[in-house]
Design a protein around this motif. Structure first.
Motif, PDB file in Angstrom:
ATOM      1  N   ASP A   5       7.030  24.566  48.399  1.00  0.00           N
ATOM      2  CA  ASP A   5       7.785  25.747  48.811  1.00  0.00           C
ATOM      3  C   ASP A   5       9.236  25.354  49.080  1.00  0.00           C
ATOM      4  N   VAL A   6       9.408  24.207  49.774  1.00  0.00           N
ATOM      5  CA  VAL A   6      10.749  23.780  50.171  1.00  0.00           C
ATOM      6  C   VAL A   6      10.893  22.276  49.958  1.00  0.00           C
ATOM      7  N   LEU A   7      11.995  21.896  49.323  1.00  0.00           N
ATOM      8  CA  LEU A   7      12.403  20.503  49.279  1.00  0.00           C
ATOM      9  C   LEU A   7      13.614  20.349  50.197  1.00  0.00           C
ATOM     10  N   ILE A   8      13.575  19.367  51.054  1.00  0.00           N
ATOM     11  CA  ILE A   8      14.661  19.114  52.004  1.00  0.00           C
ATOM     12  C   ILE A   8      15.308  17.794  51.620  1.00  0.00           C
ATOM     13  N   VAL A   9      16.600  17.825  51.345  1.00  0.00           N
ATOM     14  CA  VAL A   9      17.317  16.622  50.925  1.00  0.00           C
ATOM     15  C   VAL A   9      18.153  16.127  52.104  1.00  0.00           C
ATOM     16  N   GLY A  10      17.700  15.061  52.741  1.00  0.00           N
ATOM     17  CA  GLY A  10      18.417  14.505  53.882  1.00  0.00           C
ATOM     18  C   GLY A  10      17.551  14.465  55.123  1.00  0.00           C
ATOM     19  N   GLY A  11      17.541  13.291  55.787  1.00  0.00           N
ATOM     20  CA  GLY A  11      16.640  13.098  56.916  1.00  0.00           C
ATOM     21  C   GLY A  11      17.325  12.896  58.246  1.00  0.00           C
ATOM     22  N   GLY A  12      18.461  13.567  58.476  1.00  0.00           N
ATOM     23  CA  GLY A  12      19.078  13.577  59.791  1.00  0.00           C
ATOM     24  C   GLY A  12      18.448  14.655  60.660  1.00  0.00           C
ATOM     25  N   PRO A  13      19.057  14.981  61.791  1.00  0.00           N
ATOM     26  CA  PRO A  13      18.481  15.989  62.692  1.00  0.00           C
ATOM     27  C   PRO A  13      18.253  17.343  62.030  1.00  0.00           C
ATOM     28  N   GLY A  14      19.182  17.789  61.176  1.00  0.00           N
ATOM     29  CA  GLY A  14      19.021  19.080  60.516  1.00  0.00           C
ATOM     30  C   GLY A  14      17.830  19.091  59.580  1.00  0.00           C
ATOM     31  N   GLY A  15      17.683  18.043  58.775  1.00  0.00           N
ATOM     32  CA  GLY A  15      16.557  17.971  57.851  1.00  0.00           C
ATOM     33  C   GLY A  15      15.237  17.826  58.574  1.00  0.00           C
ATOM     34  N   ILE A  16      15.214  17.021  59.633  1.00  0.00           N
ATOM     35  CA  ILE A  16      13.986  16.849  60.421  1.00  0.00           C
ATOM     36  C   ILE A  16      13.564  18.170  61.053  1.00  0.00           C
ATOM     37  N   SER A  17      14.533  18.894  61.620  1.00  0.00           N
ATOM     38  CA  SER A  17      14.225  20.190  62.218  1.00  0.00           C
ATOM     39  C   SER A  17      13.693  21.167  61.169  1.00  0.00           C
ATOM     40  N   ASN A  26       4.247  27.708  57.938  1.00  0.00           N
ATOM     41  CA  ASN A  26       3.267  27.578  56.843  1.00  0.00           C
ATOM     42  C   ASN A  26       3.922  27.448  55.474  1.00  0.00           C
ATOM     43  N   LEU A  27       5.034  26.743  55.431  1.00  0.00           N
ATOM     44  CA  LEU A  27       5.696  26.448  54.160  1.00  0.00           C
ATOM     45  C   LEU A  27       5.412  24.994  53.805  1.00  0.00           C
ATOM     46  N   ARG A  28       4.962  24.756  52.613  1.00  0.00           N
ATOM     47  CA  ARG A  28       4.710  23.373  52.190  1.00  0.00           C
ATOM     48  C   ARG A  28       6.037  22.723  51.848  1.00  0.00           C
ATOM     49  N   ALA A  29       6.392  21.697  52.596  1.00  0.00           N
ATOM     50  CA  ALA A  29       7.724  21.104  52.458  1.00  0.00           C
ATOM     51  C   ALA A  29       7.633  19.589  52.329  1.00  0.00           C
ATOM     52  N   LEU A  30       8.620  19.033  51.652  1.00  0.00           N
ATOM     53  CA  LEU A  30       8.778  17.586  51.514  1.00  0.00           C
ATOM     54  C   LEU A  30      10.222  17.242  51.831  1.00  0.00           C
ATOM     55  N   LEU A  31      10.419  16.242  52.691  1.00  0.00           N
ATOM     56  CA  LEU A  31      11.757  15.773  53.028  1.00  0.00           C
ATOM     57  C   LEU A  31      12.016  14.457  52.295  1.00  0.00           C
ATOM     58  N   LEU A  32      13.206  14.361  51.691  1.00  0.00           N
ATOM     59  CA  LEU A  32      13.608  13.171  50.944  1.00  0.00           C
ATOM     60  C   LEU A  32      14.854  12.570  51.581  1.00  0.00           C
ATOM     61  N   GLU A  33      14.817  11.285  51.899  1.00  0.00           N
ATOM     62  CA  GLU A  33      15.951  10.593  52.515  1.00  0.00           C
ATOM     63  C   GLU A  33      16.263   9.338  51.701  1.00  0.00           C
ATOM     64  N   ARG A  34      17.524   9.186  51.306  1.00  0.00           N
ATOM     65  CA  ARG A  34      17.875   8.032  50.473  1.00  0.00           C
ATOM     66  C   ARG A  34      17.960   6.727  51.274  1.00  0.00           C
TER      67      ARG A  34
END
Length: 309
Positions: A5-17, A26-34
Motif C-alpha cells: 500500500d505504501v513505500l516509505i523512503v527514509g528511516g528518520g523520525p518522519g519515516g518511522i512515524s 491497516n496499510l501494508r507498508a515497507l520502509l527503506l533506509e539507505r
C-alpha cells in the motif's frame, strides 16, 4: 497489483512515524533506509533531547533506540542498508538492491544533511580542524582559538558552547542580519570571549597537518584577508536529500520538496515528510507529526478508491 500500500523512503523520525501510523491504519507498508541503520539526523544529535513529549534521551541515538524498539515490538517491516538504484515517482515504483517494488502511495522521508561551504580545504581538513558539531567535538578543541561559520541558532549555540572551553571564538556570518533567536544573539554579542565578524565569507581553509588559518573576504569591499585559527565549525544550515527527485516533482528554490498541509506533493499519492520538505520548525516532533498526517491522508484517499459492496 502493487506490492505494498505504501513505500516509505527514509528511516528518520518522519519515516518511522509514517510506518507506525500505516500499521495503525491497516496499510501494508515497507520502509527503506539507505544507511546501515535507522535514525537519520537523530544519529547526529549528541546532546540531551528534552523537547520530545514523554521521553528524555541523553542523545539522538538513545531516542532512535526507543523508536526502533517500538517498531520491533510491533514486528513492522523495514530494510536498512538499501541501495536505491531507480525511483519513478509518478508510477510509484522503485528498484532497490535489484528488486523492483511498487506501491499505491509513496512517502518520501529522505531528510537532509548538513550544508557545506564548498570551499578549498573543507573536505581535506575534516576531522583535522574542520568540524560540523561543537556538541560532539568541543572538548577536543579546549584551549584553542576557533571560528564558527553561520548565522542561525546552531551557529550561536555552538559559539556559546565553545566559549566555555576556548579562549577566543570568532563567529563569521555572510551578512549583518541573523536568524538566531534574540536571546542568543544578545548573549553572543556581549560575551567577552566571542568576536563577531559580519558581512564576511570564508573562501578557503588552509594549514599543514591541521587547520591553521582561514581566507576570508569582506562581502562589501571584496577585500580578502588571513584569519589565524586552530579550528572551524561549519553551521550553515541543512541541504535536502532530493537529488533523486529533481525533474520528477516540484521543489522550491533551495531544493526542498513543496507540500501542502496534508504533506501532499505535486504528484498524486506521493507525499513528503520531515526535513526534506522544509518544515517551519526543524524538530523531531514536527517530522513525527508529518509522518502521521501523511499516513492518515493516504488511508482516507484509499477508502475513496474502494468500491461499494
Amino acid at each position: 497489483m502493487p506490492d505494498y500500500d505504501v513505500l516509505i523512503v527514509g528511516g528518520g523520525p518522519g519515516g518511522i512515524s509514517a510506518l507506525l501510523w500505516c500499521h495503525s491504519l491497516n496499510l501494508r507498508a515497507l520502509l527503506l533506509e539507505r544507511a546501515p541503520e535507522l535514525g537519520g539526523q537523530l544519529l547526529q544529535i549528541y546532546h540531551r533531547v528534552i523537547d520530545y513529549p514523554g521521553l528524555i534521551a541523553q542523545s539522538g541515538r538513545e531516542l532512535r533506540d526507543c523508536f526502533e524498539a517500538h517498531l520491533r515490538q510491533l514486528q513492522l517491516e523495514w530494510r536498512a542498508g538499501c541501495r536505491l538504484e531507480e525511483i519513478r515517482l509518478r508510477d510509484r515504483q522503485l528498484i532497490c538492491d535489484g528488486e523492483s517494488l511498487s506501491s499505491r502511495a509513496l512517502i518520501l522521508a529522505t531528510g537532509a544533511r548538513k550544508r557545506r561551504l564548498g570551499v578549498p580545504g573543507e573536505d581535506e581538513f575534516e576531522g583535522r580542524g574542520v568540524s560540523f558539531s561543537a556538541t560532539r567535538d568541543h572538548q577536543a578543541f579546549a584551549g584553542r582559538e576557533v571560528c564558527v561559520v553561520g548565522g542561525g541558532d546552531t551557529a550561536f549555540e555552538n559559539s556559546l558552547l565553545l566559549a566555555r572551553v576556548c579562549p577566543r571564538v570568532t563567529l563569521i556570518h555572510r551578512s549583518s542580519s541573523f536568524r538566531a533567536r534574540p536571546s542568543w544573539i544578545s548573549e553572543v554579542f556581549n560575551h567577552p570571549r566571542i568576536k563577531v565578524l559580519t558581512n564576511t565569507t570564508v573562501k578557503a581553509i588552509e594549514g599543514g597537518s591541521e587547520v591553521e588559518r582561514l581566507i576570508v573576504e569582506d562581502a562589501i569591499t571584496g577585500r580578502r584577508s588571513v584569519l589565524p585559527t586552530q579550528g572551524v565549525f561549519i553551521r550553515i544550515g541543512i541541504a535536502p536529500n532530493t537529488e533523486s527527485f529533481q525533474g520528477q516533482l516540484e521543489l522550491d528554490e533551495a531544493g526542498f520538496i513543496k507540500t501542502d498541509q496534508r504533506q501532499r506533493t505535486s504528484l498524486e499519492l506521493v507525499y513528503a515528510v520531515g526535513d526534506v520538505c522544509r518544515p517551519i520548525c526543524l524538530s523531531v516532533a514536527t517530522a513525527v507529526g508529518q509522518g502521521a498526517v501523511a499516513a492518515k491522508d493516504i488511508a482516507e484517499m484509499m477508502k475513496q478508491e474502494e468500491p461499494f459492496e
